[in-house]
Write a protein that holds these residues in place. Structure first.
Motif, PDB file in Angstrom:
ATOM      1  N   VAL A 122     -14.496  10.362 -27.855  1.00 42.46           N
ATOM      2  CA  VAL A 122     -15.691  10.673 -28.652  1.00 42.46           C
ATOM      3  C   VAL A 122     -15.432  11.935 -29.463  1.00 42.46           C
ATOM      4  CG1 VAL A 122     -18.150  11.233 -28.577  1.00 42.46           C
ATOM      5  CG2 VAL A 122     -17.183   9.569 -26.963  1.00 42.46           C
ATOM      6  N   THR A 123     -15.613  11.820 -30.783  1.00 46.24           N
ATOM      7  CA  THR A 123     -15.338  12.928 -31.701  1.00 46.24           C
ATOM      8  C   THR A 123     -16.611  13.550 -32.278  1.00 46.24           C
ATOM      9  OG1 THR A 123     -15.085  11.345 -33.514  1.00 46.24           O
ATOM     10  CG2 THR A 123     -13.074  12.003 -32.336  1.00 46.24           C
ATOM     11  N   SER A 124     -17.769  12.998 -31.967  1.00 48.63           N
ATOM     12  CA  SER A 124     -19.058  13.525 -32.426  1.00 48.63           C
ATOM     13  C   SER A 124     -19.797  14.115 -31.220  1.00 48.63           C
ATOM     14  CB  SER A 124     -19.880  12.401 -33.070  1.00 48.63           C
ATOM     15  OG  SER A 124     -20.029  11.319 -32.157  1.00 48.63           O
ATOM     16  N   ASP A 125     -20.967  14.686 -31.465  1.00 50.77           N
ATOM     17  CA  ASP A 125     -21.730  15.259 -30.348  1.00 50.77           C
ATOM     18  C   ASP A 125     -22.004  14.230 -29.263  1.00 50.77           C
ATOM     19  OD1 ASP A 125     -21.747  17.791 -31.430  1.00 50.77           O
ATOM     20  OD2 ASP A 125     -23.703  17.550 -32.389  1.00 50.77           O
ATOM     21  N   SER A 126     -22.322  13.017 -29.676  1.00 58.01           N
ATOM     22  CA  SER A 126     -22.448  11.890 -28.753  1.00 58.01           C
ATOM     23  C   SER A 126     -22.126  10.629 -29.538  1.00 58.01           C
ATOM     24  CB  SER A 126     -23.845  11.814 -28.125  1.00 58.01           C
ATOM     25  OG  SER A 126     -24.803  11.468 -29.099  1.00 58.01           O
ATOM     26  N   ALA A 127     -21.905   9.545 -28.822  1.00 63.66           N
ATOM     27  CA  ALA A 127     -21.577   8.284 -29.481  1.00 63.66           C
ATOM     28  C   ALA A 127     -22.110   7.117 -28.661  1.00 63.66           C
ATOM     29  CB  ALA A 127     -20.067   8.141 -29.665  1.00 63.66           C
ATOM     30  N   ASP A 128     -22.698   6.164 -29.365  1.00 68.80           N
ATOM     31  CA  ASP A 128     -23.072   4.888 -28.764  1.00 68.80           C
ATOM     32  C   ASP A 128     -22.035   3.873 -29.220  1.00 68.80           C
ATOM     33  OD1 ASP A 128     -25.331   6.165 -27.802  1.00 68.80           O
ATOM     34  OD2 ASP A 128     -26.680   4.549 -28.371  1.00 68.80           O
ATOM     35  N   PHE A 129     -21.404   3.235 -28.249  1.00 69.43           N
ATOM     36  CA  PHE A 129     -20.265   2.352 -28.476  1.00 69.43           C
ATOM     37  C   PHE A 129     -20.631   0.961 -27.967  1.00 69.43           C
ATOM     38  CE2 PHE A 129     -15.968   0.807 -27.403  1.00 69.43           C
ATOM     39  CZ  PHE A 129     -15.291   1.131 -28.568  1.00 69.43           C
ATOM     40  N   LEU A 130     -20.475  -0.045 -28.829  1.00 66.43           N
ATOM     41  CA  LEU A 130     -20.802  -1.424 -28.471  1.00 66.43           C
ATOM     42  C   LEU A 130     -19.536  -2.271 -28.506  1.00 66.43           C
ATOM     43  CD1 LEU A 130     -23.957  -2.033 -30.703  1.00 66.43           C
ATOM     44  CD2 LEU A 130     -23.885  -1.131 -28.377  1.00 66.43           C
ATOM     45  N   TYR A 131     -19.430  -3.195 -27.567  1.00 66.34           N
ATOM     46  CA  TYR A 131     -18.300  -4.114 -27.637  1.00 66.34           C
ATOM     47  C   TYR A 131     -18.623  -5.450 -26.998  1.00 66.34           C
ATOM     48  CZ  TYR A 131     -17.064  -1.986 -23.055  1.00 66.34           C
ATOM     49  OH  TYR A 131     -17.070  -1.497 -21.782  1.00 66.34           O
ATOM     50  N   LYS A 132     -18.080  -6.487 -27.638  1.00 68.68           N
ATOM     51  CA  LYS A 132     -18.174  -7.859 -27.168  1.00 68.68           C
ATOM     52  C   LYS A 132     -16.861  -8.169 -26.460  1.00 68.68           C
ATOM     53  CE  LYS A 132     -20.463 -10.611 -30.310  1.00 68.68           C
ATOM     54  NZ  LYS A 132     -21.773 -10.442 -29.741  1.00 68.68           N
ATOM     55  N   THR A 133     -16.918  -8.944 -25.364  1.00 66.89           N
ATOM     56  CA  THR A 133     -15.698  -9.302 -24.644  1.00 66.89           C
ATOM     57  C   THR A 133     -15.575 -10.815 -24.503  1.00 66.89           C
ATOM     58  OG1 THR A 133     -16.705  -9.206 -22.435  1.00 66.89           O
ATOM     59  CG2 THR A 133     -15.768  -7.153 -23.312  1.00 66.89           C
ATOM     60  N   THR A 134     -14.323 -11.270 -24.418  1.00 63.15           N
ATOM     61  CA  THR A 134     -14.042 -12.691 -24.313  1.00 63.15           C
ATOM     62  C   THR A 134     -13.984 -13.194 -22.880  1.00 63.15           C
ATOM     63  OG1 THR A 134     -11.660 -12.297 -24.367  1.00 63.15           O
ATOM     64  CG2 THR A 134     -12.764 -12.705 -26.493  1.00 63.15           C
ATOM     65  N   ASP A 135     -14.066 -12.301 -21.917  1.00 68.41           N
ATOM     66  CA  ASP A 135     -14.156 -12.705 -20.512  1.00 68.41           C
ATOM     67  C   ASP A 135     -15.018 -11.675 -19.794  1.00 68.41           C
ATOM     68  OD1 ASP A 135     -13.830 -14.105 -18.109  1.00 68.41           O
ATOM     69  OD2 ASP A 135     -11.691 -14.422 -18.446  1.00 68.41           O
ATOM     70  N   TYR A 136     -15.472 -12.038 -18.616  1.00 68.36           N
ATOM     71  CA  TYR A 136     -16.369 -11.177 -17.857  1.00 68.36           C
ATOM     72  C   TYR A 136     -15.613 -10.020 -17.214  1.00 68.36           C
ATOM     73  CZ  TYR A 136     -19.523 -15.050 -18.540  1.00 68.36           C
ATOM     74  OH  TYR A 136     -20.290 -16.032 -19.125  1.00 68.36           O
ATOM     75  N   TYR A 137     -16.326  -8.930 -17.001  1.00 71.70           N
ATOM     76  CA  TYR A 137     -15.750  -7.789 -16.301  1.00 71.70           C
ATOM     77  C   TYR A 137     -15.379  -8.216 -14.888  1.00 71.70           C
ATOM     78  CZ  TYR A 137     -15.438  -3.228 -14.038  1.00 71.70           C
ATOM     79  OH  TYR A 137     -15.019  -2.142 -13.325  1.00 71.70           O
ATOM     80  N   ALA A 138     -14.159  -7.914 -14.477  1.00 70.03           N
ATOM     81  CA  ALA A 138     -13.646  -8.282 -13.158  1.00 70.03           C
ATOM     82  C   ALA A 138     -12.993  -7.051 -12.542  1.00 70.03           C
ATOM     83  CB  ALA A 138     -12.645  -9.427 -13.282  1.00 70.03           C
ATOM     84  N   PRO A 139     -13.761  -6.233 -11.822  1.00 72.04           N
ATOM     85  CA  PRO A 139     -13.239  -4.968 -11.299  1.00 72.04           C
ATOM     86  C   PRO A 139     -11.952  -5.108 -10.491  1.00 72.04           C
ATOM     87  CG  PRO A 139     -15.576  -5.214 -10.760  1.00 72.04           C
ATOM     88  CD  PRO A 139     -15.142  -6.473 -11.434  1.00 72.04           C
ATOM     89  N   ALA A 140     -11.784  -6.203  -9.765  1.00 68.62           N
ATOM     90  CA  ALA A 140     -10.575  -6.381  -8.946  1.00 68.62           C
ATOM     91  C   ALA A 140      -9.321  -6.513  -9.804  1.00 68.62           C
ATOM     92  CB  ALA A 140     -10.720  -7.616  -8.053  1.00 68.62           C
TER      93      ALA A 140
END
Length: 188
Positions: A122-140
């Motif tokens: 992050v290069t600004s005071d704060s940042a809102d970051f959005l992203y689309k993913t092609t597969d589900y989050y899988a912590p393992a």
């Protein structure tokens, strides 16, 4: 939409048409048909994510060794320096990185296909970051490459000798010790 390949041809900068006047602006942030034409194949997105971070926060470099995720990322408030690293052993660009400034003003998006580690600062005071993913989050299956790995040599845009990182990111592995993909074994 303007499409610009980066030094790693599969990673693309996408710039939507923005229509603005004194009232503000309008843009189409995503259109499946236009996106598929830009990348050259059909992509299914299954999850949208939103993060907020303050100046100096560094997130990454993340990827999933199974259930790999392609990501379409953008910054809608503030600014970030966004990075993709090729972690496909045998690829012509293995271990190389590209970095792109994404801001609320430039409206750029970055397409990062599966097989790449991803992170941002992050290069600004704060940042809102959005992203689309092609597969589900899988912590393992999540893995993390150390943001400061000298073998990769990312040139972060501001002095980041002490960025704010999570404990998980601070414990990231150097590329030489990381679980990696094999070039050509990932689906598009």
């Amino acid at each position: 939409m303007k499409v610009t390949p980066t030094a790693i041809p599969e990673v693309l900068i996408l710039e939507p048409k923005v229509f603005g006047d004194e009232r503000g602006f309008f843009m189409e942030s995503f259109n499946q048909k236009v996106f598929d034409e830009a990348v050259g194949y059909h992509v299914d997105f299954v999850q949208d994510n939103h993060s907020r971070s303050s100046r100096g926060v560094l997130r990454g470099l993340h990827y999933q060794i199974q259930q790999p995720q392609g990501k379409l990322v953008r910054c809608v408030l503030g600014g970030v320096f966004d990075v993709a690293v090729d972690v496909r052993r045998g690829s012509p660009t293995f271990g190389k990185w590209v970095g792109v400034e994404l801001t609320e003003d430039n409206h750029r998006q970055l397409w990062i296909p599966a097989g790449f580690a991803h992170g941002f600062l992050v290069t600004s005071d704060s940042a809102d970051f959005l992203y689309k993913t092609t597969d589900y989050y899988a912590p393992a299956h999540e893995r993390c490459i150390l943001w400061s790995d000298a073998a990769i040599g990312i040139q972060w845009p501001v002095p980041v000798s002490h960025p704010q990182v999570s404990a998980k990111d601070a414990a990231g592995k150097p590329l030489a010790e990381a679980d990696l993909f094999v070039y050509g074994e990932l689906d598009s």
